[in-house]
Design a protein around this motif. Structure first.
Motif, PDB file in Angstrom:
ATOM      1  N   LEU A   1       0.830  -1.213   0.000  1.00 54.39           N
ATOM      2  CA  LEU A   1       0.000   0.000   0.000  1.00 54.39           C
ATOM      3  C   LEU A   1       0.861   1.259   0.000  1.00 54.39           C
ATOM      4  CD1 LEU A   1      -2.856  -0.993   2.478  1.00 54.39           C
ATOM      5  CD2 LEU A   1      -3.079  -0.570   0.023  1.00 54.39           C
TER       6      LEU A   1
ATOM      7  N   THR B   1       2.526   1.549  -3.443  1.00 52.20           N
ATOM      8  CA  THR B   1       1.534   1.903  -4.466  1.00 52.20           C
ATOM      9  C   THR B   1       1.164   3.373  -4.353  1.00 52.20           C
ATOM     10  OG1 THR B   1       0.661  -0.338  -4.443  1.00 52.20           O
ATOM     11  CG2 THR B   1      -0.757   1.361  -5.362  1.00 52.20           C
ATOM     12  N   TRP B   2       0.955   3.825  -3.134  1.00 50.40           N
ATOM     13  CA  TRP B   2       0.611   5.234  -2.934  1.00 50.40           C
ATOM     14  C   TRP B   2       1.758   6.136  -3.391  1.00 50.40           C
ATOM     15  CZ3 TRP B   2      -3.673   7.822  -2.171  1.00 50.40           C
ATOM     16  CH2 TRP B   2      -3.577   9.168  -1.839  1.00 50.40           C
ATOM     17  N   SER B   3       2.988   5.792  -3.007  1.00 49.42           N
ATOM     18  CA  SER B   3       4.148   6.600  -3.391  1.00 49.42           C
ATOM     19  C   SER B   3       4.322   6.661  -4.899  1.00 49.42           C
ATOM     20  CB  SER B   3       5.427   6.041  -2.762  1.00 49.42           C
ATOM     21  OG  SER B   3       5.365   6.159  -1.370  1.00 49.42           O
TER      22      SER B   3
ATOM     23  N   LYS C   1       0.809   8.405  -6.696  1.00 46.83           N
ATOM     24  CA  LYS C   1       0.329   9.770  -6.423  1.00 46.83           C
ATOM     25  C   LYS C   1       0.893  10.797  -7.382  1.00 46.83           C
ATOM     26  CE  LYS C   1       3.648  10.756  -2.754  1.00 46.83           C
ATOM     27  NZ  LYS C   1       4.394  11.921  -3.081  1.00 46.83           N
TER      28      LYS C   1
ATOM     29  N   MET D   1      -6.434  -1.458  -4.120  1.00 48.93           N
ATOM     30  CA  MET D   1      -6.061  -0.898  -2.816  1.00 48.93           C
ATOM     31  C   MET D   1      -7.162  -1.120  -1.790  1.00 48.93           C
ATOM     32  SD  MET D   1      -3.934   2.545  -3.773  1.00 48.93           S
ATOM     33  CE  MET D   1      -3.313   2.794  -2.122  1.00 48.93           C
TER      34      MET D   1
END
Length: 148
Positions: free
Chosen positions: A37, A40-42, A45, A61
């Motif tokens: 997570l 993936t967010w890093s 975004k 997610m």
């Protein structure tokens, strides 16, 4: 010590070991999900993602967050007092000796129910993690492929 006592003690140790093993797997899977997570967010975004990449990515997610919730539920302490530590905390030393001497089979049954519940939660979380990971991979392929 009779053969039955020996078998009961072996079964008790086996069930306790299975609970420990399941909790260890749960901790490892929680760490893995957290890393996925965060990564993936890093990565996601700052990318200009299309709706076609966002839909499976966000669904993936969401499934990973759901899997983490299942894992947390499976390791949540049961303080209801009907088994294990909470029960022992309510008894005197004499009552503990009497309970252990007479109720080892009942303890094995209770621990086995706990182990099955934990294992079921872990299994469902692994399934959700696999599906969520697949959706994240699909989102990456769509984003890299430039599908519009």
């Amino acid at each position: 010590m009779s053969a039955t006592d020996t078998q009961l003690k072996a079964a008790h140790a086996e069930v306790k070991a299975e609970i420990t093993r399941t909790d260890t797997k749960t901790g490892l899977l929680l760490a893995f999900i957290g890393a996925v997570l965060a990564g993936t967010w890093s990565a996601g975004k700052d990318l200009p993602l299309t709706v076609f990449a966002l839909v499976p990515g966000l669904a993936g997610m969401a499934l990973l967050v759901g899997a983490a919730g299942l894992l947390l539920a499976s390791v949540r302490p049961n303080l209801g007092g009907d088994h294990g530590f909470p029960l022992w905390a309510t008894l005197t030393a004499e009552q503990i000796r009497a309970t252990v001497a007479t109720d080892l089979a009942e303890d094995i049954a209770g621990l086995s129910r706990i182990a099955v519940k934990k294992f079921t939660g872990l299994r469902r979380a692994v399934d959700l993690t696999r599906i969520g990971g697949g959706l994240l991979i699909l989102a990456v392929l769509i984003a890299l492929g430039g599908a519009a």
